[in-house]
Design a protein around this motif. Structure first.
Motif, PDB file in Angstrom:
ATOM      1  N   THR A  87       0.609  -1.017  -0.148  1.00 24.09           N
ATOM      2  CA  THR A  87      -0.091  -0.591   0.087  1.00 24.09           C
ATOM      3  C   THR A  87       0.878   1.496  -0.034  1.00 24.09           C
ATOM      4  O   THR A  87       2.185   1.458   0.234  1.00 24.09           O
ATOM      5  N   GLY A  88       0.420   2.457  -0.096  1.00 21.40           N
ATOM      6  CA  GLY A  88       1.203   3.445  -0.391  1.00 21.40           C
ATOM      7  C   GLY A  88       0.036   4.800  -0.747  1.00 21.40           C
ATOM      8  O   GLY A  88      -1.449   4.724  -1.285  1.00 21.40           O
ATOM      9  N   HIS A  89       0.822   5.947  -0.689  1.00 19.74           N
ATOM     10  CA  HIS A  89      -0.027   7.447  -0.996  1.00 19.74           C
ATOM     11  C   HIS A  89       0.604   7.938  -2.074  1.00 19.74           C
ATOM     12  O   HIS A  89       1.835   7.272  -2.072  1.00 19.74           O
ATOM     13  N   SER A  90      -0.209   8.296  -2.943  1.00 20.36           N
ATOM     14  CA  SER A  90       0.929   9.180  -4.195  1.00 20.36           C
ATOM     15  C   SER A  90       1.517   8.880  -4.730  1.00 20.36           C
ATOM     16  O   SER A  90       1.694   6.948  -5.856  1.00 20.36           O
ATOM     17  N   LEU A  91       3.301   9.150  -4.741  1.00 21.70           N
ATOM     18  CA  LEU A  91       4.544   8.482  -5.575  1.00 21.70           C
ATOM     19  C   LEU A  91       4.132   6.767  -4.794  1.00 21.70           C
ATOM     20  O   LEU A  91       4.583   6.033  -5.469  1.00 21.70           O
ATOM     21  N   GLY A  92       3.706   7.156  -3.459  1.00 21.69           N
ATOM     22  CA  GLY A  92       4.253   5.592  -2.840  1.00 21.69           C
ATOM     23  C   GLY A  92       3.156   5.149  -3.746  1.00 21.69           C
ATOM     24  O   GLY A  92       3.532   3.376  -3.351  1.00 21.69           O
ATOM     25  N   GLY A  93       1.799   5.168  -3.571  1.00 24.42           N
ATOM     26  CA  GLY A  93       1.155   3.599  -4.286  1.00 24.42           C
ATOM     27  C   GLY A  93       1.421   3.478  -5.627  1.00 24.42           C
ATOM     28  O   GLY A  93       1.274   2.352  -6.345  1.00 24.42           O
ATOM     29  N   ALA A  94       1.660   4.423  -6.317  1.00 24.71           N
ATOM     30  CA  ALA A  94       2.702   3.772  -7.849  1.00 24.71           C
ATOM     31  C   ALA A  94       3.895   2.903  -7.380  1.00 24.71           C
ATOM     32  O   ALA A  94       3.757   2.169  -7.869  1.00 24.71           O
ATOM     33  N   ILE A  95       4.623   3.466  -6.531  1.00 23.51           N
ATOM     34  CA  ILE A  95       5.293   2.235  -6.157  1.00 23.51           C
ATOM     35  C   ILE A  95       4.560   0.783  -5.826  1.00 23.51           C
ATOM     36  O   ILE A  95       5.127  -0.211  -6.567  1.00 23.51           O
ATOM     37  N   ALA A  96       3.372   0.892  -5.045  1.00 22.88           N
ATOM     38  CA  ALA A  96       3.084  -0.545  -4.925  1.00 22.88           C
ATOM     39  C   ALA A  96       2.201  -1.177  -5.518  1.00 22.88           C
ATOM     40  O   ALA A  96       2.476  -2.143  -6.265  1.00 22.88           O
TER      41      ALA A  96
END
Length: 195
Positions: A87-96
């Motif tokens: 999971t992640g939000h924004s850039l972190g979501g793209a990485i996930a």
């Protein structure tokens, strides 16, 4: 690398969650913020060419996830790949989502830019990550009014959830443009308004 990630194990030791932080917009962390913006720029590139910073982050993230999963049994955690989540939000979501696409682990992300085009160019950066062949799902939850999740090519259609502000208010402010539209864009992209 500007990557920030954490691993959480449920109390019953049956579920594991990998969390990836999104862009840091704080001037107090200027170097990290600048690296994040360079990573973010990869998703606006029509050719799907990732920045060197994004390549570095993906390489590090793939290695991190794989090493942590391999070390789980030694920590007394016997979890099946179906119970491992990204999971992640924004850039972190793209990485996930990029890691989920390669590993087939489940991902639930928030306001992530589309990373399907960038993913095609990251094959060599994902070699350390095993494909767990569990057919995991990847969902991107988008807050109504968020503009970041409209950038790039998504792996699947984002799931739009209602904003705290009425949709009609957001639409009117966005139509007027200017500072108001900028404020609703940042407001609608904040993880604090998502949960």
């Amino acid at each position: 690398s500007a990557l920030r990630a954490a691993v959480y194990v449920s109390d019953d030791r049956a579920h594991v969650i990998f969390v990836f932080r999104g862009t840091v917009p704080y001037l107090t962390q200027t170097v990290t913020m600048l690296k994040n913006f360079l990573e973010d720029a990869s998703f606006t590139n029509i050719s799907g060419t990732p920045s060197l910073y994004l390549e570095e982050v993906i390489t590090t993230a793939a290695s991190f996830v794989n090493c942590e999963i391999v070390s789980l049994p030694a920590q007394g955690v016997t979890v099946t790949p179906k119970n491992i989540y990204l999971t992640g939000h924004s850039l972190g979501g793209a990485i996930a989502q990029i890691l989920s696409q390669k590993s087939e682990l489940n991902a639930s992300v928030f306001d992530a830019p589309g990373s399907a085009e960038v993913y095609k160019s990251l094959g060599s950066r994902l070699l350390s990550l095993k494909n767990y062949e569990v057919g995991g799902t990847s969902n991107n939850y988008r807050l109504y009014g968020d503009q970041v999740s409209l950038i790039g090519t998504q792996f699947s259609t984002p799931i739009t959830i209602p904003n705290i502000l009425p949709n009609s208010v957001i639409d009117v402010i966005d139509a007027l443009g200017g500072v108001g539209a900028l404020v609703t864009t940042f407001y609608s992209h904040s993880i604090e308004n998502m949960v």
